[in-house]
Design a protein around this motif. Structure first.
Motif, PDB file in Angstrom:
ATOM      1  N   ASN A  33      16.249  -1.116 -25.094  1.00 30.34           N
ATOM      2  CA  ASN A  33      17.301  -1.438 -26.046  1.00 30.34           C
ATOM      3  C   ASN A  33      16.995  -2.753 -26.761  1.00 30.34           C
ATOM      4  N   PHE A  83      25.060  -0.342 -18.404  1.00 27.67           N
ATOM      5  CA  PHE A  83      24.216   0.780 -18.792  1.00 27.67           C
ATOM      6  C   PHE A  83      25.007   2.069 -18.731  1.00 27.67           C
ATOM      7  N   ASP A  84      24.658   3.005 -19.622  1.00 25.73           N
ATOM      8  CA  ASP A  84      25.333   4.301 -19.649  1.00 25.73           C
ATOM      9  C   ASP A  84      24.908   5.179 -18.470  1.00 25.73           C
ATOM     10  N   ASP A  85      23.623   5.089 -18.094  1.00 24.40           N
ATOM     11  CA  ASP A  85      23.145   5.899 -16.973  1.00 24.40           C
ATOM     12  C   ASP A  85      23.413   5.178 -15.651  1.00 24.40           C
ATOM     13  N   ASP A  86      23.061   5.787 -14.547  1.00 24.27           N
ATOM     14  CA  ASP A  86      23.397   5.250 -13.232  1.00 24.27           C
ATOM     15  C   ASP A  86      22.310   4.319 -12.669  1.00 24.27           C
TER      16      ASP A  86
END
Length: 142
Positions: free
Chosen positions: A26, A54-57
């Motif tokens: 990013n 963060f959008d993911d885990d």
């Protein structure tokens, strides 16, 4: 009789991977690391880090940098970046198992000469341990 070093080698291998989702890509986060990130160094590596969402885990995303000013050819820059990624990959269980929250890491290579792996790994271990001490200490203070 042969004794296995690990109780479960498949489980051990899963912890020592550096998948695509853990890579820092990013552009805004990169800029944020340089502008407002905290830093620490263990020559020849400098760590810039900041808390992130963060959008993911994933709890930690990592980027590596070898400056073009110090390494003119891409071959040399890529070699340094490979060494940094490998040292992080091998030592990341130090951080992953002992941290709470999400962080963005950026490892900068500071020296002018191409390192050997032992140099990079020693500095990486020192940086990750220092990071853990600093962050766990800040959690206790707040």
């Amino acid at each position: 009789m042969v004794v296995n070093m690990y109780e479960n080698p498949i489980e051990e291998h899963k912890n020592l991977v550096f998948p695509k989702k853990e890579k820092l890509k990013n552009k805004k986060l990169f800029e944020q690391l340089f502008s407002e990130g905290k830093s620490m160094s263990a020559f020849p590596i400098k760590l810039l880090y900041t808390k992130a969402v963060f959008d993911d885990d994933v709890s930690i995303k990592v980027g590596v940098v070898a400056p073009k000013k110090k390494f003119k050819t891409a071959v040399k820059r890529n070699r340094v970046k490979r060494l940094l990624r490998e040292a992080y990959r091998i030592n990341k269980p130090l951080v992953f198992n002992n941290i709470e929250g999400n962080y963005a890491f950026l490892f900068l290579y500071l020296s002018n000469k191409i390192p050997n792996y032992e140099e990079v790994e020693g500095a990486m271990k020192e940086l990750l341990k220092t990071f853990l001490k600093k962050e766990s200490h800040e959690k206790i203070d707040t």
